[in-house]
Design an enzyme around this catalytic site. Structure first.
Site, PDB file in Angstrom:
ATOM      1  N   HIS A   1       0.839  -1.208   0.000  1.00 39.23           N
ATOM      2  CA  HIS A   1       0.000   0.000   0.000  1.00 39.23           C
ATOM      3  C   HIS A   1       0.875   1.259   0.000  1.00 39.23           C
ATOM      4  O   HIS A   1       0.663   2.187  -0.791  1.00 39.23           O
ATOM      5  CB  HIS A   1      -0.924  -0.026   1.219  1.00 39.23           C
ATOM      6  CG  HIS A   1      -1.706   1.224   1.418  1.00 39.23           C
ATOM      7  ND1 HIS A   1      -2.988   1.386   0.956  1.00 39.23           N
ATOM      8  CD2 HIS A   1      -1.370   2.395   2.020  1.00 39.23           C
ATOM      9  CE1 HIS A   1      -3.411   2.595   1.262  1.00 39.23           C
ATOM     10  NE2 HIS A   1      -2.452   3.233   1.913  1.00 39.23           N
ATOM     11  N   GLU A   2       1.881   1.280   0.892  1.00 37.53           N
ATOM     12  CA  GLU A   2       2.753   2.462   0.992  1.00 37.53           C
ATOM     13  C   GLU A   2       3.543   2.667  -0.301  1.00 37.53           C
ATOM     14  O   GLU A   2       3.710   3.802  -0.770  1.00 37.53           O
ATOM     15  CB  GLU A   2       3.705   2.325   2.189  1.00 37.53           C
ATOM     16  CG  GLU A   2       3.016   2.260   3.556  1.00 37.53           C
ATOM     17  CD  GLU A   2       2.149   3.476   3.846  1.00 37.53           C
ATOM     18  OE1 GLU A   2       2.519   4.577   3.411  1.00 37.53           O
ATOM     19  OE2 GLU A   2       1.094   3.334   4.498  1.00 37.53           O
TER      20      GLU A   2
ATOM     21  N   HIS B   1       1.533   4.322  -2.963  1.00 36.24           N
ATOM     22  CA  HIS B   1       1.521   5.790  -2.917  1.00 36.24           C
ATOM     23  C   HIS B   1       2.720   6.377  -3.661  1.00 36.24           C
ATOM     24  O   HIS B   1       2.616   7.441  -4.268  1.00 36.24           O
ATOM     25  CB  HIS B   1       1.540   6.291  -1.464  1.00 36.24           C
ATOM     26  CG  HIS B   1       0.218   6.212  -0.764  1.00 36.24           C
ATOM     27  ND1 HIS B   1      -0.934   6.749  -1.284  1.00 36.24           N
ATOM     28  CD2 HIS B   1      -0.128   5.673   0.431  1.00 36.24           C
ATOM     29  CE1 HIS B   1      -1.941   6.546  -0.442  1.00 36.24           C
ATOM     30  NE2 HIS B   1      -1.480   5.890   0.605  1.00 36.24           N
TER      31      HIS B   1
ATOM     32  N   GLU C   1      -6.064   6.796  -1.455  1.00 35.12           N
ATOM     33  CA  GLU C   1      -6.013   5.627  -0.570  1.00 35.12           C
ATOM     34  C   GLU C   1      -6.577   4.391  -1.267  1.00 35.12           C
ATOM     35  O   GLU C   1      -6.010   3.302  -1.196  1.00 35.12           O
ATOM     36  CB  GLU C   1      -6.784   5.896   0.732  1.00 35.12           C
ATOM     37  CG  GLU C   1      -6.169   6.965   1.627  1.00 35.12           C
ATOM     38  CD  GLU C   1      -4.734   6.648   2.046  1.00 35.12           C
ATOM     39  OE1 GLU C   1      -4.289   5.490   1.929  1.00 35.12           O
ATOM     40  OE2 GLU C   1      -4.040   7.580   2.466  1.00 35.12           O
TER      41      GLU C   1
END
Ligand SMILES: [Zn+2]
Length: 250
Positions: free
Chosen positions: A124-125, A128, A183
């Site tokens: 997920h990070e 980004h 997100e």
């Protein structure tokens, strides 16, 4: 020509006196136009050197480092981004990734997540970063910082990034908040990463569920991480729905 160069600062000062908003808008345009992706990556790298110096980084033989290295052994490059990983030996439940490909995982997060759940959170990070959310947010942060410094010094010059600005950026990196759309896209990135590499995609759902449970009982650091990641239960359900549609429920 000489006259023009000489008169320019006078014009700028007059504008600052007359209309600071106009000057601010102009400075924003200047810094936005001149701040390249490479500069952002360089600033990220500098900020990370400072962050690493200020935090207890697990050594190469530390059990947390050994575990993290094992988990990420197949993933030193994602979406063409070369990654470097470190563990911060702090209790906080957190992780973040920066525009230069640095991934930092906190001991508190490693203590509560399985190996695949950690990959889901890191995915997920990294999402980004791959989606340029981090780069764009970092640019905004640097611009705000540069504009504030220029406004206070009234110098009309955007100089080199200062140590205190790096500090601002470092603070920002840990508490970065993104839009709901960003997100969701980072969740999708992680899901695809897990799927592509043959991991159980439901680890993304269970990692959210663990964070949701924690946010009920604790405040402070966990809550601040979750504040930028709202609706953990909703997001977990979204992952479960997609996994069911794709026949990936196990
Ligand atoms: Zn996020």
């Amino acid at each position: 020509m000489i006259f023009w160069l000489f008169s320019l600062p006078l014009v700028t000062q007059a504008q600052i006196r007359l209309d600071s908003n106009l000057v601010k808008a102009g400075l924003e345009a200047i810094s936005s136009a001149t701040l390249s992706d490479k500069q952002v990556a360089d600033y990220s790298r500098q900020a990370m050197v400072q962050m690493d110096a200020q935090n207890p980084v697990a050594g190469p033989n530390d059990p947390y480092t050994v575990r993290l290295n094992r988990i990420v052994s197949r993933h030193h490059t994602i979406s063409g981004i070369p990654l470097n990983y470190k563990v911060y030996k702090v209790k906080d439940v957190n992780a973040f990734a920066t525009a230069d490909g640095s991934v930092r995982v906190f001991q508190g997060l490693m203590d509560i997540m399985t190996d695949t759940e950690l990959l889901a959170v890191m995915g997920h990070e990294i999402g980004h970063v791959a989606n340029h959310d981090v780069r764009d947010a970092m640019k905004r942060s640097l611009q705000r910082s540069a504009i504030r410094d220029v406004a206070s010094a009234n110098s009309g010059v955007i100089g080199k990034i200062s140590r205190s600005q790096l500090g601002d950026v470092a603070d920002y990196l840990v508490g970065a908040s993104f839009s709901r759309k960003q997100e969701t896209e980072a969740d999708d990135y992680s899901y695809s990463f897990l799927k592509r590499n043959g991991y159980n995609v439901l680890a993304l759902a269970t990692s959210f569920e663990k964070l949701a449970k924690l946010s009920g009982g604790q405040s402070g650091k966990v809550a601040s991480m979750l504040s930028s990641h709202p609706d953990s239960k909703v997001r977990a359900q979204r992952v479960r729905d997609r996994a069911r549609r794709e026949g990936l429920t196990r």
